[in-house]
Write a protein that holds these residues in place. Structure first.
Motif, short mmCIF file in Angstrom:
data_model
loop_
_atom_site.label_atom_id
_atom_site.label_comp_id
_atom_site.label_asym_id
_atom_site.label_seq_id
_atom_site.Cartn_x
_atom_site.Cartn_y
_atom_site.Cartn_z
N PRO A 63 0.82 -1.22 0.00
CA PRO A 63 0.00 0.00 0.00
C PRO A 63 0.85 1.27 0.00
CG PRO A 63 -0.88 -1.58 1.56
CD PRO A 63 0.43 -2.13 1.08
N SER A 64 2.04 1.19 0.59
CA SER A 64 2.89 2.38 0.66
C SER A 64 3.33 2.83 -0.73
CB SER A 64 4.12 2.10 1.52
OG SER A 64 4.89 1.07 0.93
N ASP A 65 3.28 1.92 -1.72
CA ASP A 65 3.68 2.28 -3.09
C ASP A 65 2.55 2.92 -3.88
OD1 ASP A 65 6.15 1.25 -2.67
OD2 ASP A 65 5.92 -0.52 -3.94
N HIS A 66 1.33 2.85 -3.38
CA HIS A 66 0.16 3.30 -4.14
C HIS A 66 -0.17 4.74 -3.76
CE1 HIS A 66 -3.96 3.47 -5.61
NE2 HIS A 66 -3.73 2.35 -6.28
N PRO A 67 -0.49 5.58 -4.75
CA PRO A 67 -0.77 6.99 -4.41
C PRO A 67 -1.95 7.15 -3.46
CG PRO A 67 -1.27 6.50 -6.74
CD PRO A 67 -0.52 5.33 -6.19
N ASP A 68 -2.90 6.22 -3.48
CA ASP A 68 -4.04 6.32 -2.56
C ASP A 68 -3.83 5.52 -1.28
OD1 ASP A 68 -5.35 7.88 -4.44
OD2 ASP A 68 -6.23 6.13 -5.42
#
Lengths: 811, 173
Positions: free
Chosen positions: A640-645
């Protein structure tokens, strides 16, 4: 010992939703049956050796010096008197470690704030020195002789206060740390403005969750031995992840990883707290090298409470929904309290927000999570890391909302929970669901307690509470750990029996047994001819160990792959021996036979010995030798840390669970009595029903403690108030309701993400008890308690406040 | 160091040992006799994990001095059953998945030995109350109660029976 063939003799009912993919797995093998736990005999005879049961010749004792102040600079530390005490072998401070080239700072932590020995105290109990002596008593005496002068600093115990501009800064000059903020995570998807605009009702509440301690019966323990001649360091530790500990110790002491061996003996419960290196493990290794004697450092029960605990949280929620119960928007600000060191503080933020939406359909999510240091003992991973807080807050809000709109709380969940016909789907926050039998779990749990009937016939002071959740099978958070692997080597012996080597670290769950079942089925051999070796870095392949409901799924799958590899090798030889095609072979009952011609067979053992010793029996050109299959498994998941949202598919698959509590409250004492309880879980295919049951029940007891009273308490000066079994009470035999089989129902799914169709099962049982019991108490007394733990005193206070409010004259 | 010589029979073997007057029975068993079945989960008698039998009575061996056992008979988990046959309680614990991590198991079994000695036909509730001083963090106690009831039935010479399934879930706080 008998094998329970029918899982419904273990649970009240086992229903199955969906069909396995054709040929997905055998249904006539050991998998799916309750094969007795392989280590049972060692445990009931007392022969099983845990870390401190291993006697090393010349063993000496280390102890850690702990700060007496919550927040203080150490202006001087004089170890001379301690060193002079006869029998004391070594005394060290942070400065001593640095001076001798030890890497005092932990490696592979996203935030470089963790040290084996601190040169500043961040909480009462922080490690500021260490001693080693001939006996435990002498080591204790030596601690008393170390003279420490402190410059006491202002401290802060509340995470919200720690965020204020004028709060004392706990970690200065740590890269990435801003004030007391060690990190943030934001999830923002959907149109929140629209959700709020369309809502008939917006409910706002604040919640606080407790600082629970896992309280494994065996506290953290480690022993280390260094051999000058070979240059090898061996560490025995009560740990869940041997390769992580091996790498961290190697980095600290400056040895190549190849020279450090970490062994996990029997472990008396881990529950997440035993992941990663802790000071006692690093210091046992360092002392062993410094003094050339084997060193043991064992945490006392009080020290156990200092070592790890669950993140406390303060959560401000806004829930937007329609009058008909349709959930629209979830907006929340979460302040997490990791204590005085980051440990897994960042992981917590990502994981708790990932599970916040639960098993429901939403239109908008907006969560802002921040972790702020406080001068309390540090958090760690803990069984269902982040989900108990997430589910407690969400389910409490749903129960409050149901009351507000006049809807039955169970109906509200049924209306919004993900439905079978939606599957497969990707949830609003990126979870890819192939199976999730939450609707069935809701129905089954309601059926256990005769939900409709009891709702209609509730005596005064009786309440009913419902809670549901979704949970991972292993998990991903940020680039601190960008992998989700496990590994297995299967070695077949000359007689067709097998050794299995894996990084998984059984601490009572029963993985040893499950892996033996999987290998026995793949290779058609009796389960008692499979021996499983775990979590010894000299023997097993690299993997990420046991945590996060992962091992039955992750190493279960690497084990299946490794065994399938061995089967392929056997089939290659058997096809030659039988003059048949590999595609026509079957492996059953210790024989490899040609499908349709049962009398054309060769024994597994005959193939095995030929492959070891008889080249002439092998296909032309094939070399004789070892029979080894090796496999890793790493999941197709996302950070999740890689996703803009801030979202992502964090787990290979997801479990579902519903608990319903029926509770009587004593209005005179605030005590609660659980008069009935139903639980229903989708944990994928049941690999070993009795072991799954043990996990679900054990999780319940942990969750019960989380609900009603477990909380590390601190005085105003930051001193711990309840760090023993008298003050910190965990559920006893008569505290935990006695569950009958009928009260537990399983909805079995065959999740296609992994070849055996299983999901994790070790944590989910812990998640729903607190919100289910809290909602039942709220139903009974007419007001929701939003601060955990829900002690009798808090219940009584809520009853009296409500009575006073009702009796008070209108303003 | 202030020491005493004690004569104590441990698991039917007479021992003559010199012990410090401040040594707990638990540490004497673990350190001097390598009987590691008695576990240390606390120091103050609250967990029950170090339970052993002294003259057939269950005691928390962290709260008893080794010197106090002079002349006594001590039974530890290692003294139950033998290589060919487990004690019925040991077997029932194994069959009922009552040992998860196993750290509390020896204490649970030895407390149950005394419980069944005093009351060969306990009810479920009597089992639960009888074991209230032994803490387990893994099992929620259900499988342990089932194991004790199964062993009790077997020791009475009855067919091993299931736990009394009619008792409903109810746990007093």
């Amino acid at each position: 010992m008998s094998i329970i063939e029918n899982p419904s003799t273990t649970f009240g009912a086992v229903r199955t939703v969906g069909e396995p993919t054709a040929g997905m797995f055998r249904t006539d093998g050991y998998v799916g049956t309750s094969v007795p736990k392989k280590d049972s005999r060692e445990l009931v005879t007392g022969k099983a050796r845990f870390t401190s049961d291993i006697k090393l010749p010349g063993l000496v004792w280390g102890r850690l010096l702990r700060s007496q102040h919550a927040h203080a600079r150490i202006t001087s530390i004089d170890t001379s008197k301690a060193k002079a005490l006869p029998g004391v072998l070594d005394v060290v401070t942070a400065a001593d470690l640095v001076a001798t080239g030890i890497k005092n700072q932990y490696q592979w932590n996203a935030i470089p704030d963790m040290h084996l020995i601190c040169d500043k105290a961040h909480f009462v109990g922080d490690v500021i020195g260490a001693v080693v002596a001939e006996t435990e008593q002498l080591a204790d005496d030596a601690l008393q002789l170390i003279e420490v002068e402190y410059e006491v600093l202002p401290h802060v115990l509340d995470a919200e206060e720690a965020l204020r501009d004028d709060a004392p800064v706990i970690h200065e000059n740590v890269p990435g740390v801003d004030g007391n903020v060690l990190g943030r995570h934001r999830v923002k998807v959907g149109d929140m403005d629209k959700a709020m605009a369309e809502a008939d009702v917006v409910i706002k509440r604040r919640f606080r969750t407790a600082k629970q301690q896992a309280t494994p019966m065996e506290s953290h323990q480690a022993q280390a031995q260094f051999d000058d001649d070979s240059g090898r360091l061996t560490v025995w530790s009560s740990t869940q992840y041997v390769h992580g500990l091996q790498a961290q110790i190697a980095a600290a002491v400056g040895l190549p990883i190849s020279q450090v061996r970490v062994i996990k003996p029997f472990v008396g419960g881990g529950f997440g707290h035993k992941i990663g290196m802790h000071s006692h493990e690093g210091m046992a290794a360092i002392f062993a090298m410094r003094i050339g004697r084997p060193v043991r450092i064992a945490m006392s029960r009080e020290e156990e409470y200092f070592t790890a605990s669950r993140n406390g949280t303060i959560c401000d929620v806004e829930l937007a929904l329609k009058k008909d119960g349709t959930l629209l928007g979830w907006k929340e600000r979460i302040i997490a309290d990791p204590g005085g060191h980051s440990n897994y503080g960042m992981a917590f933020l990502v994981l708790t927000t990932s599970l916040r939406p639960g098993p429901y359909n939403w239109q908008a999510l907006d969560m802002e999570a921040v972790a702020a240091y406080t001068n309390k003992c540090p958090n760690s991973a803990f069984r269902a890391f982040g989900n108990p807080q997430a589910t407690y807050v969400r389910e409490s809000m749903l129960s409050i909302a149901a009351k507000e709109i006049g809807m039955d709380p169970w109906e509200l969940r049924v209306k919004n929970a993900i439905r079978q016909e939606q599957l497969p789907m990707t949830t609003m926050n990126g979870l890819k669901l192939e199976t999730l039998a939450i609707q069935d779990c809701l129905r089954e749990a309601a059926d256990v307690v005769n939900y409709k009937e009891i709702q209609q016939n509730k005596p005064k002071w009786r309440g009913v509470g419902v809670a549901s959740t979704l949970h991972w099978s292993s998990c991903r958070w940020d680039s601190d750990l960008d992998a989700d692997s496990g590994a297995t080597i299967v070695q077949m012996m000359m007689d067709g029996s097998c050794k299995v080597f894996t990084d998984a670290a059984d601490s009572g769950q029963g993985h040893t047994t499950i892996f033996a079942q999987i290998v026995a089925d793949e290779l058609g051999i009796p389960v008692d001819r499979v021996d499983v070796i775990m979590a010894d870095t000299d023997k097993v392949p690299f993997g990420l160990g046991t945590w996060g409901s992962r091992s039955a799924v992750i190493q279960g799958t690497s084990t299946k792959r490794a065994a399938a590899n061995v089967r392929g090798q056997l089939f290659n030889v058997a096809a030659h021996m039988l003059e048949a095609s590999v595609d026509d072979l079957l492996i059953r009952d210790s024989k490899i036979s040609v499908a349709g011609s049962p009398d054309r067979f060769v024994n597994v053992a005959d193939v095995a010995i030929a492959m070891h010793l008889s080249k002439s029996k092998l296909p032309p050109g094939m070399e004789a030798g070892n029979i080894v299959g090796s496999a890793t498994y790493d999941t197709p998941t996302e950070l999740p840390s890689d996703h803009p949202d801030g979202i992502g598919h964090i787990s290979v698959n997801y479990q579902a669970s519903t608990h319903i509590a029926v509770v009587d409250v004593d209005p005179e004492t605030g005590d609660i009595d659980i008069v009935d309880y139903g639980m229903s879980d989708d944990v994928g295919r049941l690999l070993n029903p009795a072991l799954v049951k043990g996990q679900l029940l054990g999780g319940f007891a942990h969750g019960l403690g989380f609900a009603w009273g477990e909380d590390e308490e601190f005085g105003e000066d930051g001193s711990p108030l309840n760090f023993d079994f008298t003050g910190y009470q965990i559920p006893t035999f008569t505290d935990v309701p006695y569950f009958t089989n009928d009260q537990m129902r399983v909805v079995q799914t065959y999740d296609p993400a992994v070849p055996d169709g299983q999901k994790g099962a070790g944590e989910v049982g812990l998640v729903c008890p607190a919100p289910a019991i809290a909602a039942a108490v709220a139903d009974a007394i007419g007001v929701a308690i939003t601060e955990m733990p829900m002690t009798p005193a808090k219940i009584l206070k809520a009853i009296r406040e409500r009575a006073a409010a009702a009796g008070a004259p209108a303003a | 160091m202030n020491t005493r010589t004690i004569n104590v029979t441990v698991n039917e073997t007479p021992q003559q040992r010199e012990v410090s007057v401040s040594t707990a029975l638990r540490d004497f068993l673990r350190d001097d006799l390598d009987l590691i079945g008695a576990k240390a989960a606390c120091q103050d008698g609250m967990c029950g994990n170090c339970t052993v039998l002294v003259d057939q009575r269950s005691v928390k061996s962290c709260l008893v001095l080794a010197a106090e056992t002079h002349g006594a008979e001590v039974t530890t988990i290692e003294g139950l059953g033998d290589r060919t046959a487990l004690h019925p309680l040991q077997r029932a614990f194994a069959e009922n998945f009552a040992a998860q991590c196993g750290f509390c198991t020896a204490g649970m079994i030895l407390t149950s030995v005394e419980l069944l000695e005093r009351n060969p036909s306990p009810t479920l509730q009597e089992v639960r109350e009888g074991l209230v001083g032994n803490i387990c963090r893994c099992t929620a106690y259900v499988s342990i109660a089932e194991a004790v009831l199964q062993a009790a039935a077997e020791m009475r010479g009855e067919t091993p029976g299931a736990a009394d399934a009619t008792t409903s879930a109810g746990g007093e706080r």
